[in-house]
Structures are given as structure tokens and as C-alpha cells.
Motif scaffolding. Structure first.
Motif, PDB file in Angstrom:
ATOM      1  N   UNK A  56       0.692  -1.530  -0.085  1.00 41.97           N
ATOM      2  CA  UNK A  56       0.119  -0.130   0.128  1.00 41.97           C
ATOM      3  C   UNK A  56       0.543   0.953   0.010  1.00 41.97           C
ATOM      4  N   UNK A  57       1.990   1.603   0.753  1.00 42.78           N
ATOM      5  CA  UNK A  57       2.600   2.602   1.236  1.00 42.78           C
ATOM      6  C   UNK A  57       3.450   2.582  -0.601  1.00 42.78           C
ATOM      7  N   UNK A  58       4.220   1.442  -1.637  1.00 42.76           N
ATOM      8  CA  UNK A  58       4.497   1.985  -2.014  1.00 42.76           C
ATOM      9  C   UNK A  58       3.613   2.293  -3.415  1.00 42.76           C
ATOM     10  N   UNK A  59       2.563   1.934  -3.141  1.00 41.08           N
ATOM     11  CA  UNK A  59       1.582   2.098  -4.273  1.00 41.08           C
ATOM     12  C   UNK A  59       0.661   4.009  -3.814  1.00 41.08           C
ATOM     13  N   UNK A  60       1.411   4.329  -2.785  1.00 41.67           N
ATOM     14  CA  UNK A  60       0.574   5.427  -2.209  1.00 41.67           C
ATOM     15  C   UNK A  60       1.663   6.442  -3.358  1.00 41.67           C
ATOM     16  N   UNK A  61       3.123   5.712  -2.882  1.00 39.52           N
ATOM     17  CA  UNK A  61       3.778   6.333  -3.123  1.00 39.52           C
ATOM     18  C   UNK A  61       4.058   7.001  -4.616  1.00 39.52           C
ATOM     19  N   UNK A  62       3.652   5.711  -5.596  1.00 41.45           N
ATOM     20  CA  UNK A  62       4.074   5.527  -7.053  1.00 41.45           C
ATOM     21  C   UNK A  62       2.826   6.755  -7.468  1.00 41.45           C
TER      22      UNK A  62
END
Length: 203
Positions: A56-62
Motif C-alpha cells: 500500500x505504501x509503495x502504491x501511494x508513493x508511486x
């Protein structure tokens, strides 16, 4: 005196054009910290123990790096990361607190202990104001009150239409009022997460 009104005159004495110009200047200053804050979040991803939260954090940052405005559920899905390690208020590193202070238009030139205490206090006050604002209702606010509320929470509302500001403030309040006191580090980071790519912002 009249050559430097931003420094020497309180905002009540600014002309309408000066208000816009000066708010743009202040927002440009706080926006300089946004890349640092997002970069820090990316660096913390390997320290998140839960696989799902890491995703989820990776997706948000992306999404944010690609210019996409995140949905409310994108942000709230990460509340656990901001409760304790690695992104809880008591776990934030000094350089992240300095960047967050600049994003809140607070001086970063303080010892780490004082930075943490002040960020906690400032975020708690905003959280309390959010709860009161929900009880009052956004519809009760004037256009200027809505724009001021958005600006305080990180949006450069001087270049956003009133209805768009009301929509954004509604998103902020939905996130804020879903958070517990232990999760306020997420609200603090939301100053960047929710404002960076909002449609209608020109600067």
C-alpha cells in the motif's frame, strides 16, 4: 515600511493582490519540503513489517510521484504504519521532522525534542479543530473561511475554486475524523499526501 509589507504588516492590512502573492510565497516555501517528505516515506518502506502495508505504501508513493491525487482509502489503509514503527510520531527522524515543520510553516531550527513536541501539539490542535468543523458543517463556512481552512491544512487554495476547496476539505475531514490520537502522524503527513496533486491547484 511599504516596500516590505509582507514582513512588516499583519495580513489584515494586505491588499487583495498582496494576499494572493504572499500566500503563494509562503506555499512555495512549504512546498519545497514535499519531495523530502515523500522520499523519506519511500525509504521507510523496507522497514514496514507487514507485506500488505508495504504494498500500500509503495502504491501511494508511486501514485503521488505520477501526479495522481490519492483516494481517501489509499491514505487510511496506512494508518497502522503511522502509529508506531517506522512512522509513528515518536519514531520520526530529525530531518523528517524538520521537513514536516517547513511543510506546516513552522521553524525547523529547534532541537529534535522541541520539534517533536511542537509537531504533536500543532497536529493535535488541527485534529480538534477538524472535529469541531465536522459538527458545525462545511456548508456553514463562508468562501473565505473554507479557503483559509484549506490553506492551513496544506492546500494552496488561492488558486482553487470554492467548490473544489469544499470538496478537498471534506476529504481532509473524513480522513482526520477517522484517526485516533495515536495515528496523528498520518494526519501530519496528510498535509503533503492530500495536497500535492489536487486537481485545480496551479502552483
Amino acid at each position: 515600511m511599504y516596500l516590505f509589507p509582507r514582513q512588516l504588516l499583519i495580513h489584515h492590512f494586505w491588499t487583495p493582490k498582496q494576499q494572493i502573492d504572499f500566500l503563494d510565497i509562503y506555499h512555495a516555501l512549504r512546498k519545497q519540503s514535499h519531495p523530502e517528505i515523500l522520499c523519506y516515506l519511500e525509504k521507510m518502506i523496507p522497514l514496514i513489517s507487514d507485506v500488505g502495508l508495504r504494498w500500500h505504501m509503495t502504491e501511494l508513493c508511486t501514485k503521488i510521484q505520477r501526479g495522481t491525487h490519492p483516494a481517501i482509502h489509499d491514505i487510511l489503509a496506512l494508518r497502522e504504519c503511522f502509529t508506531n514503527h517506522p512512522l509513528g510520531m515518536n519514531q520520526l527522524h530529525a530531518f523528517q521532522m524538520k521537513a514536516l515543520s517547513r511543510a506546516m510553516l513552522l521553524t525547523p531550527y529547534l532541537p529534535s525534542l522541541l520539534l517533536r513536541l511542537r509537531l504533536k501539539s500543532h497536529t493535535t490542535v488541527i485534529h480538534q479543530l477538524d472535529k469541531a468543523l465536522v459538527k458545525l458543517g462545511i456548508a456553514q463556512l463562508t468562501a473565505q473561511e473554507v479557503k483559509s481552512a484549506c490553506y492551513l491544512r496544506g492546500l494552496n487554495s488561492t488558486h482553487v475554486a470554492e467548490e473544489r476547496c469544499r470538496t478537498w476539505l471534506g476529504e481532509w475531514l473524513q480522513i482526520s475524523c477517522s484517526l485516533k490520537e495515536a495515528e496523528l502522524s498520518l494526519l501530519l503527513h496528510n498535509v503533503v499526501l492530500l495536497s500535492t496533486n489536487y486537481i485545480g491547484t496551479r502552483r
